[in-house]
Design a protein around this motif. Structure first.
Motif, short mmCIF file in Angstrom:
data_model
loop_
_atom_site.label_atom_id
_atom_site.label_comp_id
_atom_site.label_asym_id
_atom_site.label_seq_id
_atom_site.Cartn_x
_atom_site.Cartn_y
_atom_site.Cartn_z
N THR A 1 0.83 -1.20 0.00
CA THR A 1 0.00 0.00 0.00
C THR A 1 0.87 1.26 0.00
OG1 THR A 1 -1.78 -1.15 1.19
CG2 THR A 1 -1.82 1.25 1.21
N VAL A 2 1.89 1.27 0.84
CA VAL A 2 2.77 2.43 0.92
C VAL A 2 3.56 2.59 -0.38
CG1 VAL A 2 4.84 3.35 2.05
CG2 VAL A 2 2.95 2.45 3.42
N ILE A 3 4.10 1.50 -0.90
CA ILE A 3 4.90 1.57 -2.13
C ILE A 3 4.06 2.09 -3.29
CG2 ILE A 3 6.16 0.22 -3.86
CD1 ILE A 3 6.95 -1.66 -1.54
N ILE A 4 2.90 1.46 -3.52
CA ILE A 4 2.07 1.84 -4.65
C ILE A 4 1.50 3.26 -4.47
CG2 ILE A 4 -0.06 1.29 -5.91
CD1 ILE A 4 0.49 -1.67 -5.26
N GLY A 5 1.01 3.55 -3.27
CA GLY A 5 0.43 4.87 -3.03
C GLY A 5 1.45 5.98 -3.17
#
Length: 498
Positions: A412-416
């Motif tokens: 979630t953090v990487i993609i966001g």
């Protein structure tokens, strides 16, 4: 000791507790400042915040508020780096406690008084306390530099150590940490020198506002050099810490450490040289950047195969297929994500910055100042955010987040975050492929994607903090186990005998 006392001890003595406290303070500050942003102003939230909290925002003082806000965000980051260094690099007993406590008191004092002075009236007492806080952070850095002194034979490595060292056994990774610390102290003094002239003919400036000013004063150049080198040194420190996380060693480590040392010194000289030798300073900075980027690249070259190999060994797979290797690479989003941020940084900052430097007069100086200003501000903010994301992924690994929650948080953090960074990069460079009269669809789409990406990232971080806050109220939560480990362990770095 009472339960409340134990929790305070966890938050202000253990590495995880100290970092969580700093992240929480930074998150609360970001949440508060977000209510003053452009979209919030359109919805009327900005005026509500100002009235409810009694803020005093004079438009003519905006640059001063921004400078204080930047420092209020970066002081906790500097403290977090100090906590990670004292937890990963061997220093004398009790020095870590002195250093950590000093930087903690310093950054909390600087943040609270700095924001109070900037947004709630210009009380001289608050300004004085802010300077006291900054001075304590600086003093903590002086103590850290003394504790890291690499020519102490106690910290020498054995001749057969797989880590970079000289013939005498001097640990080159320790030298790199020490060089970055000393360079940071000198670069902080450069900014303090300019700040010392406030009220004596020097007015606050933002570097992006004076980029086209043909003649800049010495103090304005000092501000430009200060902000560039401080962010660069934070990035190099993050690379060194990630190297500890991945147990960076061997051939690539022996190549990377001298390059990071040379890069740190060269970039520092170049950024300081902007004050007096502007014509050649940027050439020196670019040369140092190449050395530092090469060191970061070698970490990636080492880390990706090591990450794949570790998981294949865990799964007892000897002759892995391409699909199995890709699965092993992507299995842990925290470790993969940290390496990916180093790669992704090149597409959003490094290559963009090089292109700007090459085509500055032919392309970018023909744009309206507002467009070039957007690109410069976006460049610095993206680089700082990518460094922060890499450090966040490292820290979450230290919290022992496992299983599905670990993978959900990581991806979630990487993609966001990367969605937001990519969208902002396209927004900043939009004049290359769309005219001012046809830009609105591009602006609308990139702003929407960036807000979605940043929103997802911030929600993920908020959920992480809520999880640890709930855990803090448990009698036998993870915090208690981490506190016990902090009381019984010394450091997590490599032993001196290696």
């Amino acid at each position: 000791m009472s339960g409340f006392g134990q929790r305070l001890k966890y938050l202000f003595t253990s590495t995880n507790g100290l970092v969580l406290t700093a992240i929480a303070i930074t998150g609360l500050l970001a949440a508060l400042m977000s209510t003053l942003s452009g979209p919030m102003a359109e919805w009327g939230v900005r005026e509500i915040t100002i009235k409810v909290l009694g803020m005093k925002l004079v438009e003519a003082e905006r640059e001063g508020r921004v400078v204080l806000l930047y420092h209020s965000f970066f002081m906790p980051v500097v403290a977090i780096l100090v906590y990670f260094i004292t937890a990963n690099v061997r220093i004398k007993e009790n020095w870590d406690s002195f250093i950590n406590s000093t930087v903690t008191v310093g950054y909390i004092t600087a943040v609270c008084s700095g924001i109070g002075f900037a947004y709630f009236g210009h009380s001289p007492a608050l300004h004085g306390l802010m300077l006291v806080g900054l001075s304590l952070v600086f003093f903590a850095g002086v103590m850290l530099a003394g504790a890291l002194w690499p020519w102490n034979k106690e910290y020498y490595l054995s001749p057969d150590s797989p880590y970079a060292h000289t013939r005498r056994g001097v640990d080159l990774e320790r030298v790199a940490f020490w060089v970055v610390t000393v360079a940071t102290l000198g670069s902080a003094a450069l900014g303090a020198w300019a700040g010392a002239y406030y009220g004596s003919g020097f007015e606050t400036v933002l570097a992006e506002d004076i980029v086209r000013q043909p003649i800049k004063t010495t103090l304005e150049l000092a501000v430009v050099g200060h902000l560039h080198i401080m962010l660069s040194l934070i990035g190099i420190t993050a690379i060194l810490l990630l190297g500890r996380w991945f147990d960076f060693h061997g051939f690539w480590h022996r190549l990377a450490m001298p390059l990071l040392i040379i890069g740190s010194i060269t970039m520092t000289i170049g950024c300081w040289g902007v004050v007096s030798f502007q014509s050649i300073a940027h050439i020196i900075i670019y040369t140092g950047s190449l050395f530092a980027l090469a060191g970061a690249l070698f970490l990636v070259i080492f880390g990706i195969p090591a990450l794949v190999r570790d998981y294949l060994n865990q799964w007892k797979i000897k002759n892995a297929t391409a699909g199995q290797k890709i699965k092993a690479l992507l299995y842990d989003p925290l470790k993969f994500g940290a390496l990916w941020q180093i790669i992704f940084m090149n597409f959003t900052t490094t290559f963009v910055g090089i292109f700007m430097a090459i085509k500055l007069d032919k392309i970018f100086r023909t744009w309206p100042l507002r467009e070039e200003r957007i690109e410069l501000a976006g460049h610095w903010h993206i680089l700082a955010s990518i460094i922060a994301i890499a450090l966040l992924l490292y820290f979450v690994d230290q919290l022992n987040l496992k299983g599905l929650p670990r993978r959900l948080f990581g991806w979630t953090v990487i993609i966001g975050a990367d969605l937001a960074f990519a969208a902002i990069t396209v927004f900043a460079m939009k004049r290359l492929f769309v005219s001012e009269y046809m830009q609105q669809p591009v602006v609308n789409l990139t702003m929407l994607l960036s807000e979605i990406g940043l929103g997802v990232t911030m929600v993920s971080l908020a959920l992480l903090l809520v999880w640890r806050l709930v855990d803090l109220f448990k009698a036998d939560g993870l915090w208690k186990q981490e506190l016990q480990e902090a009381d019984t362990s010394s450091f997590t770095g490599k032993p001196a005998s290696m």
